[in-house]
Design an enzyme around this catalytic site. Structure first.
Site, mmCIF file in Angstrom:
data_model
loop_
_atom_site.group_PDB
_atom_site.id
_atom_site.type_symbol
_atom_site.label_atom_id
_atom_site.label_comp_id
_atom_site.label_asym_id
_atom_site.label_seq_id
_atom_site.Cartn_x
_atom_site.Cartn_y
_atom_site.Cartn_z
ATOM 1 N N LYS A 144 1.401 -4.619 2.203
ATOM 2 C CA LYS A 144 -0.083 -4.327 1.659
ATOM 3 C C LYS A 144 -0.369 -5.533 0.944
ATOM 4 O O LYS A 144 -1.206 -6.202 0.964
ATOM 5 C CB LYS A 144 -0.051 -3.262 1.016
ATOM 6 C CG LYS A 144 0.169 -1.812 1.866
ATOM 7 C CD LYS A 144 0.469 -0.494 0.834
ATOM 8 C CE LYS A 144 0.308 0.603 2.170
ATOM 9 N NZ LYS A 144 0.764 1.949 1.558
ATOM 10 N N GLN A 192 2.124 4.375 -4.194
ATOM 11 C CA GLN A 192 2.847 4.587 -3.016
ATOM 12 C C GLN A 192 3.516 6.002 -3.069
ATOM 13 O O GLN A 192 4.306 6.074 -4.123
ATOM 14 C CB GLN A 192 3.865 3.469 -2.696
ATOM 15 C CG GLN A 192 4.573 3.499 -1.630
ATOM 16 C CD GLN A 192 3.662 3.197 -0.446
ATOM 17 O OE1 GLN A 192 2.892 2.427 -0.294
ATOM 18 N NE2 GLN A 192 3.943 4.274 0.722
ATOM 19 N N ASP A 204 -7.104 5.460 -0.923
ATOM 20 C CA ASP A 204 -6.053 6.084 0.104
ATOM 21 C C ASP A 204 -6.764 7.390 0.604
ATOM 22 O O ASP A 204 -6.488 8.034 1.504
ATOM 23 C CB ASP A 204 -5.104 6.567 -0.554
ATOM 24 C CG ASP A 204 -3.685 5.765 0.001
ATOM 25 O OD1 ASP A 204 -3.868 5.195 1.233
ATOM 26 O OD2 ASP A 204 -2.724 5.767 -0.637
#
Ligand code: NAD
Length: 295
Positions: free
Chosen positions: A53, A97, A120
């Site tokens: 990422k 994460q 997200d």
């Protein structure tokens, strides 16, 4: 034989468009769009995701802020970091994460992220916005699947779509997106009776189960478009080696489907590309600019 849906190529194109628009954003805003990624602990798969990422964020001309915290970090400390990132004007998107270590309440952490930086799309406010059809952030993997479907099929209106899996991250938002495209949506899950019969309805089948090669070719309606979200590592024929397979029996399904995503190279590459897209959209909204329509 089914056509291959090349997610890798589509993701490359999307990243290219994001890079162009990221440069235009930086020129207009006088700063780069920024994504903060927080990793707690040393889960090997998560470390790989976070590294990729970061690399792809920088390659797209955006700023990457990585925060690596030890596994024993107290929840309060993580929440305090999220609070600082919420307040930081250089940070447009925040990604924590998952999975988090067991002593940390994932829902509490997701709830602490500002919905306007929740790239997200996991915050309940964004789940709610998706459910009622307001602009928000949609989880990256299902949004990537929808992009591939629209690229392949154009208008999805009236099609029968079967989503296998009801997780908050993939199955549920996927079903919402397909409903918003006016599909007739069926959500199948671990308690579904006669899954094969249900799958046979689908002009579109999205498999997000986490069971290697579970969906068989003979379950499919001939000509169906199959999106395989699954990423499963299984033992390969060569001893000591492993290989990646999806949730769909690729060889069997390819003989019946009209089009199918391979694993790897299908849905997988879309996830980070959509994350970059969501971050750039967040950056525009955060300074009151309309997000570019090309994204
Ligand atoms: P999850 O474990 O949270 O959910 C799995 C779902 O499958 C559940 O809703 C469950 O009801 C359903 N299920 C389980 N067994 C079933 C059965 N026998 N029949 C029908 N349904 C059944 O998983 P998830 O997070 O939604 O991920 C699903 C898969 O997608 C995993 O393989 C994961 O690795 C992969 N994934 C890939 C990406 C990507 O970037 N490509 C992103 C997220 C997840």
């Amino acid at each position: 034989m089914a056509d291959l849906i090349d997610g890798k190529a589509f993701a490359e194109g999307l990243r290219q468009r994001v890079s162009e628009q990221a440069a235009a954003f930086a020129a207009e805003a006088g700063r780069k769009a920024g994504l903060a990624v927080v990793l707690v602990g040393e889960d090997p798969a998560s470390q790989v995701y976070v590294r990729n990422k970061g690399k792809q964020t920088i390659a797209a001309g955006m700023a990457s802020f990585e925060h690596r915290l030890p596994a024993e970090t107290p929840e309060a400390e993580l929440l305090a970091l999220v609070g600082r990132l919420n307040a930081d004007p250089a940070v447009d998107g925040i990604l924590v994460q998952l999975p988090l270590p067991a002593h940390i309440d994932e829902q509490a952490v997701i709830a602490a992220i500002s919905p306007d930086k929740d790239v997200d799309g996991f915050h309940v406010v964004n789940a709610g916005r998706l459910a009622v059809g307001q602009a928000g952030f949609v989880p990256c993997t299902p949004l990537g699947c929808l992009m591939l479907l629209k690229d392949r099929l154009g208008d999805l209106s009236g099609l029968e779509a079967v989503v296998i899996g009801r997780s908050n991250i993939v199955g549920k938002p996927m079903a919402q997106l397909l409903l918003a495209e006016s599909c007739t949506v069926t959500i199948a899950h671990s308690r579904t009776r006669d899954l094969a019969q249900v799958v046979r309805r689908g002009d579109i089948v999205v498999a997000a189960v986490g069971r290697p090669e579970m969906v068989k070719g003979e379950w499919l309606k001939p000509g169906a478009t199959v999106i395989d979200v699954g990423i499963n590592r299984i033992a390969a024929q060569t001893e000591g080696k492993t290989r990646l397979v999806g949730d769909v029996d690729f060889a069997g399904a390819s003989a019946v489907a009209g089009a199918i995503t391979p694993v790897p190279g299908g849905v997988g590459p879309m996830t980070i590309a959509v994350l970059l897209r969501n971050t750039l959209i967040a950056a525009h909204r955060n300074i009151g600019l309309a997000p570019p329509s090309s994204l």
